[in-house]
Motif scaffolding. Structure first.
Motif, PDB file in Angstrom:
ATOM      1  N   LEU A 244      35.596 -37.903 -18.391  1.00  0.00           N
ATOM      2  CA  LEU A 244      36.659 -37.167 -19.067  1.00  0.00           C
ATOM      3  C   LEU A 244      36.610 -37.553 -20.544  1.00  0.00           C
ATOM      4  CD1 LEU A 244      39.113 -35.297 -18.271  1.00  0.00           C
ATOM      5  CD2 LEU A 244      40.489 -37.389 -18.248  1.00  0.00           C
ATOM      6  N   ILE A 294      34.128 -33.290 -17.947  1.00  0.00           N
ATOM      7  CA  ILE A 294      35.241 -32.423 -18.328  1.00  0.00           C
ATOM      8  C   ILE A 294      35.703 -32.860 -19.719  1.00  0.00           C
ATOM      9  CG2 ILE A 294      37.603 -31.691 -17.806  1.00  0.00           C
ATOM     10  CD1 ILE A 294      37.073 -32.238 -14.863  1.00  0.00           C
ATOM     11  N   GLU A 295      35.777 -31.918 -20.642  1.00  0.00           N
ATOM     12  CA  GLU A 295      36.229 -32.232 -21.994  1.00  0.00           C
ATOM     13  C   GLU A 295      37.682 -31.785 -22.190  1.00  0.00           C
ATOM     14  OE1 GLU A 295      33.554 -30.989 -25.053  1.00  0.00           O
ATOM     15  OE2 GLU A 295      31.831 -31.994 -24.137  1.00  0.00           O
ATOM     16  N   VAL A 296      38.404 -32.577 -22.978  1.00  0.00           N
ATOM     17  CA  VAL A 296      39.818 -32.322 -23.229  1.00  0.00           C
ATOM     18  C   VAL A 296      39.972 -31.891 -24.684  1.00  0.00           C
ATOM     19  CG1 VAL A 296      42.150 -33.260 -23.154  1.00  0.00           C
ATOM     20  CG2 VAL A 296      40.425 -34.096 -21.543  1.00  0.00           C
ATOM     21  N   SER A 309      46.915 -34.418 -19.790  1.00  0.00           N
ATOM     22  CA  SER A 309      46.447 -33.078 -20.148  1.00  0.00           C
ATOM     23  C   SER A 309      46.130 -32.286 -18.881  1.00  0.00           C
ATOM     24  CB  SER A 309      45.183 -33.179 -21.002  1.00  0.00           C
ATOM     25  OG  SER A 309      44.093 -33.670 -20.221  1.00  0.00           O
ATOM     26  N   GLU A 311      43.377 -30.946 -18.142  1.00  0.00           N
ATOM     27  CA  GLU A 311      42.051 -31.383 -17.701  1.00  0.00           C
ATOM     28  C   GLU A 311      42.126 -32.752 -17.031  1.00  0.00           C
ATOM     29  OE1 GLU A 311      41.882 -28.438 -20.895  1.00  0.00           O
ATOM     30  OE2 GLU A 311      42.866 -30.406 -20.791  1.00  0.00           O
ATOM     31  N   LYS A 314      43.541 -32.392 -13.601  1.00  0.00           N
ATOM     32  CA  LYS A 314      42.506 -31.866 -12.690  1.00  0.00           C
ATOM     33  C   LYS A 314      41.574 -32.986 -12.221  1.00  0.00           C
ATOM     34  CE  LYS A 314      38.589 -28.663 -12.514  1.00  0.00           C
ATOM     35  NZ  LYS A 314      37.767 -27.682 -13.284  1.00  0.00           N
ATOM     36  N   ALA A 315      41.196 -33.863 -13.152  1.00  0.00           N
ATOM     37  CA  ALA A 315      40.292 -34.949 -12.797  1.00  0.00           C
ATOM     38  C   ALA A 315      40.953 -35.926 -11.826  1.00  0.00           C
ATOM     39  CB  ALA A 315      39.833 -35.670 -14.057  1.00  0.00           C
TER      40      ALA A 315
END
Length: 319
Positions: A244, A294-296, A309, A311, A314-315
């Motif tokens: 992440l 996954i990028e935030v 966030s 994202e 989700k992680a």
């Protein structure tokens, strides 16, 4: 009451700010074979479907990360089924500052970050402590509804989680119980590479430790005894890992960024280092890699911002 609480000794420890050592000692005590582990622990839901283990960084501020994890669970609508645990890897300076029982585990300096052995009351690798904490969740009598264990960390904690995901011992009892394990690695300063290749050119003569543990697989800690780079790599790529990365974590002069030559060989900043590491894994394992990046957007080096966030949720929670 869930039997989990029978292995926790809750104490009230007063703490004061200090120049060295942690300000707050986590109030929980988790009984391990070699001693008591200081832990922060959130309210236990009536039905525990997920355990979220959040690992602090160099500041050892476990309670801060516990609160972040609980906040993320609330935002995700998962607080009613998620138990949050924040182990605290105390060191000798903490013990010198606070009134702690001799039975509480402690390490020297930051040696716990790389899997080092505790100095008292008995020798235990910090990764061995993680094994024991995670392993008890295989007990279906105590945790009949458990579906997954998530191990997460930001910054220094992410360094711990990445290296533990690489070296961590298998948990056959969890597998047999059908409990999934996921690792969430958010914005670490560096990674443990699997061979001598690096994305940035550097002077090998001037950076002799670039492939030693914790940056590479030479001179592994005692915890990894019997493992080879090949067996570690084969196991690691099969593990469920999410990298992440904050898209604004790009400051090459960030005060907490590892600026050693070993780390600079991995990239100029945390975002670059994470992207390069993931590409490195994908090149060597185009088929069998059980990992994702996954990028935030809009977030830099901010643990709370990362995990709360969309994202991050989700992680952590698979949403």
């Amino acid at each position: 009451m869930n039997k989990w609480w029978l292995v926790l000794l809750i104490t009230c420890t007063s703490s004061q700010a200090a120049d060295h050592g942690v300000r707050d000692i986590s109030p929980g005590r988790l009984l391990l074979k070699e001693g008591e582990m200081a832990v922060g622990i959130g309210p236990a839901p009536a039905t525990i479907e997920r355990v979220l283990i959040i690992v602090h960084g160099r500041l050892r501020n476990a309670e801060t990360y516990r609160k972040t994890a609980e906040h993320a669970a609330e935002q995700a609508g998962q607080a009613s089924t998620t138990l949050v645990i924040a182990p605290q890897f105390l060191n000798e300076s903490d013990v010198a500052l606070h009134p702690l029982a001799d039975t509480v585990l402690r390490w020297q300096g930051n040696e716990w970050m790389a899997g080092g052995l505790s100095t008292a009351p008995f020798a235990l690798s910090s990764y061995g402590a993680m094994d024991q904490i995670i392993g008890r969740f295989a007990d279906r009598q105590q945790f009949p509804a458990l579906k997954e264990v998530v191990i997460a960390g930001h910054s220094g904690g992410a360094q711990v989680v990445q290296r533990y995901a690489l070296l961590g011992h298998d948990q056959p009892e969890l597998d047999a119980a059908g409990v999934r394990v996921r690792y969430v690695i958010a914005n670490p300063s560096s990674y443990a590479y699997l061979d001598e290749r690096r994305p940035v050119a550097f002077s090998h003569a001037g950076c002799g430790d670039y492939n030693r543990w914790k940056y590479g697989l030479a001179d592994l800690p005692a915890y990894a005894e019997g493992q080879t780079p090949a067996t570690l790599e084969a196991s690691y790529v099969k593990r469920d890992v999410i990298y992440l990365l904050g898209q604004q974590d790009i400051d090459p002069n960030h005060p907490a960024l590892d600026k050693s030559c070993e780390a600079k060989a991995q990239g100029a900043n945390r975002l670059a280092r994470g992207r390069s590491y993931f590409e490195y894994l994908k090149r060597d394992h185009p088929q069998g890699l059980n990992q994702q990046l996954i990028e935030v957007p809009g977030v830099g080096h901010d643990g709370d911002g990362m995990f709360t966030s969309p994202e991050g949720r989700k992680a952590l929670f698979g949403q």
